[in-house]
Scaffold this active site. Structure first.
Site, mmCIF file in Angstrom:
data_model
loop_
_atom_site.group_PDB
_atom_site.id
_atom_site.type_symbol
_atom_site.label_atom_id
_atom_site.label_comp_id
_atom_site.label_asym_id
_atom_site.label_seq_id
_atom_site.Cartn_x
_atom_site.Cartn_y
_atom_site.Cartn_z
ATOM 1 N N GLY A 22 40.944 -33.620 61.935
ATOM 2 C CA GLY A 22 40.557 -33.983 60.583
ATOM 3 C C GLY A 22 41.081 -33.069 59.496
ATOM 4 N N LYS A 26 48.978 -30.057 58.641
ATOM 5 C CA LYS A 26 49.509 -30.368 59.960
ATOM 6 C C LYS A 26 50.913 -29.773 60.109
ATOM 7 C CE LYS A 26 46.752 -34.572 60.236
ATOM 8 N NZ LYS A 26 45.688 -33.875 60.978
ATOM 9 N N HIS A 138 48.589 -19.643 48.360
ATOM 10 C CA HIS A 138 47.219 -19.344 47.945
ATOM 11 C C HIS A 138 46.659 -18.050 48.530
ATOM 12 C CE1 HIS A 138 46.870 -23.137 45.914
ATOM 13 N NE2 HIS A 138 47.002 -23.849 47.018
ATOM 14 N N ASP A 173 54.503 -27.275 43.696
ATOM 15 C CA ASP A 173 53.363 -27.804 44.440
ATOM 16 C C ASP A 173 52.359 -28.371 43.438
ATOM 17 O OD1 ASP A 173 50.649 -27.502 45.905
ATOM 18 O OD2 ASP A 173 52.011 -26.836 47.475
ATOM 19 N N HIS A 175 49.282 -27.950 43.477
ATOM 20 C CA HIS A 175 48.256 -26.931 43.275
ATOM 21 C C HIS A 175 48.862 -25.679 42.645
ATOM 22 C CE1 HIS A 175 46.732 -29.424 46.680
ATOM 23 N NE2 HIS A 175 45.618 -29.350 45.969
ATOM 24 N N ASP A 261 53.066 -31.988 48.117
ATOM 25 C CA ASP A 261 51.844 -32.722 47.778
ATOM 26 C C ASP A 261 51.885 -33.252 46.351
ATOM 27 O OD1 ASP A 261 51.712 -30.182 46.742
ATOM 28 O OD2 ASP A 261 49.815 -29.640 47.691
ATOM 29 N N ARG A 267 48.123 -37.407 50.510
ATOM 30 C CA ARG A 267 46.729 -37.515 50.944
ATOM 31 C C ARG A 267 45.781 -36.721 50.046
ATOM 32 N NH1 ARG A 267 44.776 -35.621 57.021
ATOM 33 N NH2 ARG A 267 42.531 -35.922 56.728
#
Length: 430
Positions: A22, A26, A138, A173, A175, A261, A267
């Site tokens: 979950g 990955k 991060h 990115d 973020h 992302d 996602r």
């Protein structure tokens, strides 16, 4: 103009690590990207290296010894012994940074690739170095964050600073690149530039008003964006800002985090960029002709991550590749269209109005005008490369495997990627 010399770093083991059921991160996406790079034949155009495993000593150039000791010792079987440290270092249950089998070797692999890439650039052995396993922006000095444990970007920038007075960090990115910005917030030797979603979105930092402090004031550049960002509008703000950054800061090297992302359909993301739009940023930064380290980062719709980083590998190699994906070990992941390029979501609204983007651009350019040209720095004797430190021969046990010392500067032989019909094992993923 001659084609750039490109070094590519990849360890087949990196895609086998598993954050857990979950979890959106990955590492398998790296194997998928590598398969496309192999089957498009891109590996033939660059030097392919297996990175060394970064040692604790190398990581301690930025991270605290206590944090590194914890990461090295923790595993799924002994978590009860580290309850207090897990809370202190933001790792484990109830965080986004789980404990999984092989955690520390995983960080050694992705960090080693970034340090190796920086070293290649420092010695003039490559024009561009690529480590898609890196880019974990991060991680803090003593804390994991946002799926990131070791900040390979900070460590590779520290390596580049041995040879370059000024290093530019660019982050696309979705973020905010908070860990890298924080590490260099008070220095003018590194300028950090981040284009990211801002407002009720992880990590919650990266306001346009956050510009650095002390000697680093105005050397942190933040471009806060809203959901729905598309190719045309991203290019409209990215290129003018980066053009001005290059004119004023005049860096000696560039580190670029290419988190995928920010692509449409991610996602965890909410932008609407295509692979072409994302790669246009890479193409633009490459056009300045400076030594460049290209890193991965986020990206959670893994088939699109593989598409993106494959195409960006082609971009830095000046290679045109087909929109029809070649057959590979993970071909079924890319259905039903089996195409390289993505189409933007026509039903997603772009909350970045022209007025909003113009205001952000004006503010960023105003901040840059506060700088009085590129800062100077007195360069001293160059420290040794991280991984060429001499080891104490008296304490070295030849019968003990030291994974951080193997495969240093090893170039993968052409036969590792033999793709003829006579290939006996057909194992191109290795």
């Amino acid at each position: 103009m001659s084609k750039p010399r490109v070094s590519y770093f990849y360890d087949a083991n990196v895609g086998t690590y598993y954050y857990g059921a979950g979890h959106p991160m990955k590492p398998h996406r790296l194997r998928m990207a590598h398969q496309l790079i192999l089957n498009y034949g891109l590996y033939k155009k660059m030097e392919v290296y297996k990175p060394h495993w970064a040692s604790e000593q190398e990581m301690a150039k930025f991270h605290s010894p206590e944090y590194l000791d914890f990461l090295r010792r923790i595993n799924p079987e002994n978590v009860k012994e580290f309850i207090m440290q897990m809370q202190r270092f933001n790792v484990g249950e109830f965080t986004d940074c789980p404990i999984f089998e092989g955690l520390f070797p995983y960080t050694q692999i992705y960090t080693g690739g970034s340090i190796d890439g920086a070293t290649k650039l420092n010695h003039g052995l490559s024009d561009i170095a690529v480590n898609w396993a890196g880019g974990l922006h991060h991680a803090k000095k003593s804390e994991a964050s946002g799926f990131c444990y070791i900040n390979d970007i900070v460590l590779s920038i520290l390596e580049l600073l041995k040879y370059h007075a000024r290093v530019l960090y660019v982050d696309i990115d979705i973020h905010h690149g908070d860990g890298v910005e924080e590490a260099f917030y008070v220095t003018d030797r590194v300028m950090t530039v981040s284009f990211h979603k801002f407002g009720d979105f992880f990590p919650g930092t990266g306001d346009v008003k956050d510009v650095g402090t002390k000697s680093g004031k105005y050397y942190a550049v933040n471009v806060p964006l809203r959901e729905g960002m598309d190719d045309r509008n991203f290019e409209r703000i990215f290129k003018p800002v980066m053009q001005k950054v290059m004119e004023i800061y005049r860096p000696g090297a560039i580190v670029m985090q290419c988190g995928a992302d920010s692509l449409t359909g991610d996602r965890l993301g909410c932008f609407n960029l295509t692979v072409r739009g994302h790669a246009e940023c890479v193409r633009f930064m490459k056009s300045f002709g400076l030594p460049m380290l290209l890193l991965g980062g986020g990206g959670y719709t893994i088939r699109n991550v593989a598409r993106c980083w494959t195409y960006e590998t082609a971009v830095v190699l000046d290679q045109e590749i087909s929109d029809d994906l070649p057959y590979n070990d993970f071909y079924e992941y890319f259905g039903p269209d089996y195409k390289l390029h993505l189409q933007p979501n026509p039903n997603q609204d772009n909350a970045n109005s022209r007025d909003y983007l113009d205001k952000i651009k004006v503010k960023v350019l105003e901040n840059l005008r506060c700088l009085q040209g590129a800062p100077g720095v007195q360069m001293h004797e160059i420290p040794p490369d991280f991984f060429t430190d001499e080891h104490d021969e008296d304490s070295y046990d030849a019968d003990t495997r030291h994974p951080e010392q193997v495969n240093v500067r090893r170039r993968d032989h052409e036969s590792e990627f033999y793709d003829d019909d006579k290939d006996q094992d057909h194992d191109q993923d290795e």
